[in-house]
Design a protein around this motif. Structure first.
Motif, PDB file in Angstrom:
ATOM      1  N   UNK A   7      16.598  -5.262  18.593  1.00 11.09           N
ATOM      2  CA  UNK A   7      17.507  -4.865  19.908  1.00 11.09           C
ATOM      3  C   UNK A   7      16.387  -5.465  21.021  1.00 11.09           C
ATOM      4  N   UNK A   8      15.201  -6.069  20.794  1.00 11.16           N
ATOM      5  CA  UNK A   8      14.560  -6.297  22.086  1.00 11.16           C
ATOM      6  C   UNK A   8      14.521  -7.810  22.530  1.00 11.16           C
ATOM      7  N   UNK A   9      14.655  -7.857  23.916  1.00 13.58           N
ATOM      8  CA  UNK A   9      14.405  -9.352  24.451  1.00 13.58           C
ATOM      9  C   UNK A   9      13.164 -10.026  23.690  1.00 13.58           C
ATOM     10  N   UNK A  15       5.795  -7.695  23.966  1.00 14.38           N
ATOM     11  CA  UNK A  15       5.064  -6.336  24.440  1.00 14.38           C
ATOM     12  C   UNK A  15       4.895  -5.406  23.224  1.00 14.38           C
ATOM     13  N   UNK A  16       5.973  -5.393  22.494  1.00 10.64           N
ATOM     14  CA  UNK A  16       5.978  -4.611  21.245  1.00 10.64           C
ATOM     15  C   UNK A  16       4.917  -4.873  20.430  1.00 10.64           C
ATOM     16  N   UNK A  17       5.131  -6.256  20.078  1.00 11.28           N
ATOM     17  CA  UNK A  17       4.149  -6.638  19.138  1.00 11.28           C
ATOM     18  C   UNK A  17       2.676  -6.361  19.494  1.00 11.28           C
ATOM     19  N   UNK A  18       2.271  -6.612  20.584  1.00 11.54           N
ATOM     20  CA  UNK A  18       1.060  -6.379  21.230  1.00 11.54           C
ATOM     21  C   UNK A  18       0.680  -4.865  21.258  1.00 11.54           C
ATOM     22  N   UNK A  19       1.817  -4.030  21.482  1.00  7.32           N
ATOM     23  CA  UNK A  19       1.340  -2.595  21.293  1.00  7.32           C
ATOM     24  C   UNK A  19       1.129  -2.150  19.617  1.00  7.32           C
ATOM     25  N   UNK A  20       2.000  -2.680  18.891  1.00  2.06           N
ATOM     26  CA  UNK A  20       1.788  -2.520  17.379  1.00  2.06           C
ATOM     27  C   UNK A  20       0.320  -2.970  17.093  1.00  2.06           C
ATOM     28  N   UNK A  21       0.046  -4.070  17.518  1.00  2.00           N
ATOM     29  CA  UNK A  21      -1.375  -4.806  16.926  1.00  2.00           C
ATOM     30  C   UNK A  21      -2.234  -3.889  17.516  1.00  2.00           C
ATOM     31  N   UNK A  22      -2.430  -3.422  18.906  1.00  2.00           N
ATOM     32  CA  UNK A  22      -3.357  -2.475  19.318  1.00  2.00           C
ATOM     33  C   UNK A  22      -3.645  -1.215  18.646  1.00  2.00           C
ATOM     34  N   UNK A  30      -5.957   7.032  21.116  1.00  2.00           N
ATOM     35  CA  UNK A  30      -4.789   7.696  21.450  1.00  2.00           C
ATOM     36  C   UNK A  30      -4.049   6.810  22.592  1.00  2.00           C
ATOM     37  N   UNK A  31      -4.814   6.211  23.443  1.00  2.00           N
ATOM     38  CA  UNK A  31      -3.840   5.515  24.411  1.00  2.00           C
ATOM     39  C   UNK A  31      -3.180   4.395  23.759  1.00  2.00           C
ATOM     40  N   UNK A  32      -3.662   3.677  22.523  1.00  2.00           N
ATOM     41  CA  UNK A  32      -2.995   2.639  22.030  1.00  2.00           C
ATOM     42  C   UNK A  32      -1.798   3.163  21.452  1.00  2.00           C
ATOM     43  N   UNK A  33      -1.932   4.492  20.688  1.00  2.00           N
ATOM     44  CA  UNK A  33      -0.951   4.958  20.263  1.00  2.00           C
ATOM     45  C   UNK A  33       0.385   5.512  21.166  1.00  2.00           C
ATOM     46  N   UNK A  34      -0.113   5.930  22.359  1.00  2.00           N
ATOM     47  CA  UNK A  34       0.877   6.377  23.311  1.00  2.00           C
ATOM     48  C   UNK A  34       1.443   5.239  24.082  1.00  2.00           C
ATOM     49  N   UNK A  35       0.839   4.112  24.073  1.00  2.00           N
ATOM     50  CA  UNK A  35       1.479   2.944  24.607  1.00  2.00           C
ATOM     51  C   UNK A  35       2.617   2.652  23.458  1.00  2.00           C
ATOM     52  N   UNK A  36       2.374   2.593  22.255  1.00  2.00           N
ATOM     53  CA  UNK A  36       3.348   2.194  21.327  1.00  2.00           C
ATOM     54  C   UNK A  36       4.650   3.374  21.376  1.00  2.00           C
TER      55      UNK A  36
END
Length: 92
Positions: A7-9, A15-22, A30-36
């Protein structure tokens, strides 16, 4: 995660892929988890149909199955002190 991905553009997928990879690369960050989590929350907030679809897959509130099997087994949704065994003494 695939339901959110669909459902994402294209830009949102990046952005989602980068958050998952991080988050995957730094499991203790915890910051990476929070971003995801923020990415996921934003998608659910913006897509009530997806939210309803995912919510329908969760068990109903209050529906709990607890099974104990075997000699001296204990099972409970909430338990304070539990003791199994012979000649057990509990002291304060």
């Amino acid at each position: 995660m695939h339901a959110i991905w669909r459902r994402r553009s294209q830009a949102e997928r990046a952005e989602l892929e980068a958050a998952v990879r991080e988050a995957a690369g730094e499991p203790g960050d915890s910051d990476a988890a929070a971003a995801l989590r923020q990415q996921i929350k934003r998608t659910l907030r913006e897509d009530p149909q997806l939210f309803a679809e995912l919510a329908s897959q969760l068990p109903a509130a209050g529906a709990v199955t607890i099974t104990a099997s075997g000699e001296r087994s204990i099972a409970a949704q909430t338990i304070g002190t539990a003791v199994t065994g012979d000649n057990t003494t509990i002291r304060p």
